[in-house]
Write an enzyme that holds these catalytic residues in place. Sequence first.
Site, PDB file in Angstrom:
ATOM      1  N   GLU A  49      -5.603   2.957 -10.471  1.00  0.00           N
ATOM      2  CA  GLU A  49      -5.161   4.330 -10.229  1.00  0.00           C
ATOM      3  C   GLU A  49      -5.961   5.363 -11.005  1.00  0.00           C
ATOM      4  O   GLU A  49      -6.172   6.482 -10.521  1.00  0.00           O
ATOM      5  CB  GLU A  49      -3.668   4.461 -10.569  1.00  0.00           C
ATOM      6  CG  GLU A  49      -2.745   3.735  -9.605  1.00  0.00           C
ATOM      7  CD  GLU A  49      -2.568   2.265  -9.933  1.00  0.00           C
ATOM      8  OE1 GLU A  49      -1.843   1.572  -9.197  1.00  0.00           O
ATOM      9  OE2 GLU A  49      -3.163   1.801 -10.949  1.00  0.00           O
ATOM     10  N   PHE A  74       2.754   5.101 -11.020  1.00  0.00           N
ATOM     11  CA  PHE A  74       1.369   4.644 -10.958  1.00  0.00           C
ATOM     12  C   PHE A  74       0.367   5.752 -10.624  1.00  0.00           C
ATOM     13  O   PHE A  74      -0.710   5.805 -11.228  1.00  0.00           O
ATOM     14  CB  PHE A  74       1.230   3.472  -9.983  1.00  0.00           C
ATOM     15  CG  PHE A  74       2.083   2.280 -10.337  1.00  0.00           C
ATOM     16  CD1 PHE A  74       2.581   2.103 -11.621  1.00  0.00           C
ATOM     17  CD2 PHE A  74       2.399   1.339  -9.387  1.00  0.00           C
ATOM     18  CE1 PHE A  74       3.373   1.016 -11.953  1.00  0.00           C
ATOM     19  CE2 PHE A  74       3.191   0.234  -9.702  1.00  0.00           C
ATOM     20  CZ  PHE A  74       3.679   0.076 -10.990  1.00  0.00           C
TER      21      PHE A  74
END
Length: 313
Positions: A49, A74
């Site tokens: 991410e 995330f």
Amino acid sequence: MRDAFIHTLTELAPQHPELLLLTGDLGFAVFNEYIAQFPRQFLNVGVAEQNMAGLAAGLALEGHTVFTYSIGNFPTLRCLEQIRNDICYHGANVKIVCIGGGMSYGPVGFSHHATEDLAILRSLPNMLVLSPGDLWEATEAARYLVSHRGPAYLRLDKSYAPATAQRDEAFRPGSIRTVREGSDVTLAATGGILGEALQAADILAGQGIFCRVLSVHTIKPLDTDTLAAAASETGGIVSIEEHAVDGGLGGAIAEALMEAGAFPPFFVRMGLRNTFSSVVGSQQYLRKVYSLDAAAIARAVATKRRVAVAAFA
């Protein structure tokens, strides 16, 4: 809400060849139609991410409208430095999409819950923060973000309120929607928990307490005028969020009203108080555990209103 978002992107992608969707190795079942139609407007960056946020910033600075997509914390907390330094500082045209806002992913534990994201994302300069409460708001928010220029955060819940839109109603980012009229108490909710607020209003109506229900689909910028009107026209304001009360919707409302010099007869923040959502269970179960379901909201409102009425008697 996830399906409403991706259906909107699929509808608009042909008219926006600059649009790109980046995912952190998830969502493929819901992305199948989009990927089949627009393979050159999709990229799976893998479970990375931070890299996804940096890559999105670079693509945006080259002229693309980029959506990043992942669950819970995330796409936000895991890559906060990249969002701050790469996206917000440069005003990059990146839209961060969180599915599973609040405690949507209840059974997998607090690491997958997003209960601090609103407070953190709204603190970043140049960031637009949207948190729709029903499918219509989710669809219209996605539609707006395709054309909006600059950083934005779209927080999508697994749950959603029943349809609240009026015929021919226009979605206006930064403008709170009044989804039910009332003069006794204002319930201001953000996200899918709007549905619990509406149910609580039904319970309270049976007790002779008539609530104004606000859908605060935009956390930043916040509609101070509508909140100030509620402070003066109703007997109190209760903020409701599947999020920590510190810095979230309740904090934002308190800040706005204090600066505007608008003081409701009482003000209550309902949300998580100095705790992680560490219990495991369904989203609905966790709302009950943390006193955020309709019954708990109705009890809190009725109790606070009785105290307020007695104090002013």
